[in-house]
Design an enzyme around this catalytic site. Structure first.
Site, PDB file in Angstrom:
ATOM      1  N   GLU A  81       0.854  -1.199  -0.103  1.00 25.02           N
ATOM      2  CA  GLU A  81      -0.119  -0.016  -0.059  1.00 25.02           C
ATOM      3  C   GLU A  81       0.720   1.378  -0.023  1.00 25.02           C
ATOM      4  OE1 GLU A  81      -3.000  -0.003  -0.234  1.00 25.02           O
ATOM      5  OE2 GLU A  81      -4.007   2.092   0.299  1.00 25.02           O
ATOM      6  N   ASP A  82       1.926   1.317   0.786  1.00 26.91           N
ATOM      7  CA  ASP A  82       2.718   2.477   1.124  1.00 26.91           C
ATOM      8  C   ASP A  82       4.168   2.554   0.279  1.00 26.91           C
ATOM      9  OD1 ASP A  82       0.611   2.869   2.562  1.00 26.91           O
ATOM     10  OD2 ASP A  82       1.773   2.499   4.540  1.00 26.91           O
TER      11      ASP A  82
END
Ligand code: MN
Length: 392
Positions: A81-82
């Site tokens: 996600e990051d």
């Protein structure tokens, strides 16, 4: 558990070493180092390096003695996600299973929560489908939410309320469904603190102000019970008092319109013994010495709750100023009562079972879960599915 400890990477690895082989710990360490590098440039709202968060999530999972793949997913759960890491990278450097777990956690996280009834049902549906695939995804998500709740103070007030509402409406019920009461209680108490601080702190204060008085009479009852149990059973046993959780007191006051002083079972006595036979022996002693309140006796040993919870509950009156609830269970039942599914799932080195078999075992134990799997294909209607979760 949950002990709210702030773990370092080394401490999580040490925790893993207490129940995993050296080779497995090395594997977990590889994931920890990988995640640390991936998150290197990110900072959390608290001002700490982002990596602190996955370390705590992995720590919570290791406290629960989850298997290596789950702890590893705890470390890796935010990298896709990051950061620039892909699921293929994770499958390549670790395993396709771990990539699938990370993917499940990421997908659950992407879903934007809205308090609208239909959206709520949709949330539940996503959760349930993820659960049907692999319960471990939900375990990681619960650990993730627990740590986010512990650090909620760094968010703006509006955000705190949104996250807390979501926690109360989705994550606490899920933890309840899985029998993970320790986590459920902490999620509920923390959420209430942000949603209704006035009520929260007034209950905390009321509990504190009467604490000594209550502790004193509870101790008298414990002492009396102890001396009688000693002569009656041969096995090991433990008797102690435990205060009720703030949120459960809050609900009682709200739902039943009670004043604080009208809630009599603010504290429960818990008796842990070695065998089911001893449970009933202790129950006999309790009912011989104190008068049970009608309608308050529940035998969850003979009839376990849907989330596997087993215990005998009874509320008695006697020489104390107010009735007291007594809970009687074996040490084994106690583990399940506190950690639920995780107690069954606790990783054992050299145990020749696959994650699939484990999932099947739990499925057999959690009746509602089996039903869920049977229904998930035909029940596309999110609301119906949610009803299935809410009803026992
Ligand atoms: Mn996270």
């Amino acid at each position: 558990m949950p002990n709210k400890k702030n773990y370092t990477k080394a401490e999580v690895l040490a925790l893993c070493a207490s129940y995993m082989s050296e080779a497995r710990v090395d594997y977990v360490q590889k994931a920890a180092d990988f995640a640390e590098r991936a998150h290197i440039e990110q900072i959390r709202k608290s001002g700490e390096p982002y990596f602190v968060h996955p370390v705590q999530v992995a720590g919570i999972l290791a406290e629960l003695k989850m298997d290596p793949d789950t702890v590893i997913t705890g470390f890796l759960h935010d990298v896709v996600e990051d950061t620039g890491i892909s699921l293929d990278d994770i499958a390549y450097f670790f395993s396709p299973t771990i990539a699938t777990l990370v993917d499940g956690v990421t997908k659950l996280g992407k879903f934007k929560y809205k308090s609208h009834e239909e959206q709520l049902a949709e949330n539940h549906r996503k959760m349930l489908l993820a659960m049907a695939n692999d319960l471990r995804v939900i375990m990681v998500k619960l650990a993730d939410r627990l740590h986010n709740m512990r650090t909620l103070k760094w968010h703006k007030p509006e955000k705190q309320v949104i996250i807390s509402t979501e926690t109360l409406e989705i994550y606490a019920p899920l933890a309840d469904r899985l029998g993970m009461n320790q986590i459920k209680w902490e999620l509920e108490d923390t959420a209430l603190r942000y949603m209704d601080p006035e009520s929260y702190y007034s209950i905390v204060q009321l509990v504190d102000s009467k604490r000594d008085e209550r502790a004193e009479f509870i101790q008298t009852t414990i002492d009396e019970l102890e001396s009688q149990v000693e002569g009656a059973i041969t096995g090991k046993f433990e008797i102690y008092g435990r205060p009720k959780h703030i949120y459960s007191i809050y609900r009682k006051m709200k739902d039943q319109g009670k004043e604080f002083d009208q809630i009599f079972d603010l504290q429960a006595i818990r008796v842990l013994v070695e065998s089911v036979r001893d449970c009933y022996a202790v129950l006999g002693i309790v009912h011989t010495n104190w008068k049970p309140l009608p309608g308050r006796f529940k035998d969850y040993i003979a009839m376990p709750k849907a989330n596997m919870y087993q215990s005998i509950h009874t509320t008695v009156v006697g020489n104390q100023p107010s009735p007291v609830e007594v809970q009687i269970r074996t040490y084994e039942m106690h583990e399940v009562a506190e950690y639920g599914v995780a107690a069954h799932w606790a990783y054992k080195e050299n145990r020749q079972v696959t994650a699939k078999q484990e999932q099947k075992e739990i499925q057999d134990k959690l009746k509602w879960y089996e039903t869920l799997i049977a229904y998930q294909e035909e029940v596309n209607d999110a609301e119906k599915l949610m009803k299935l979760v809410k009803d026992d």
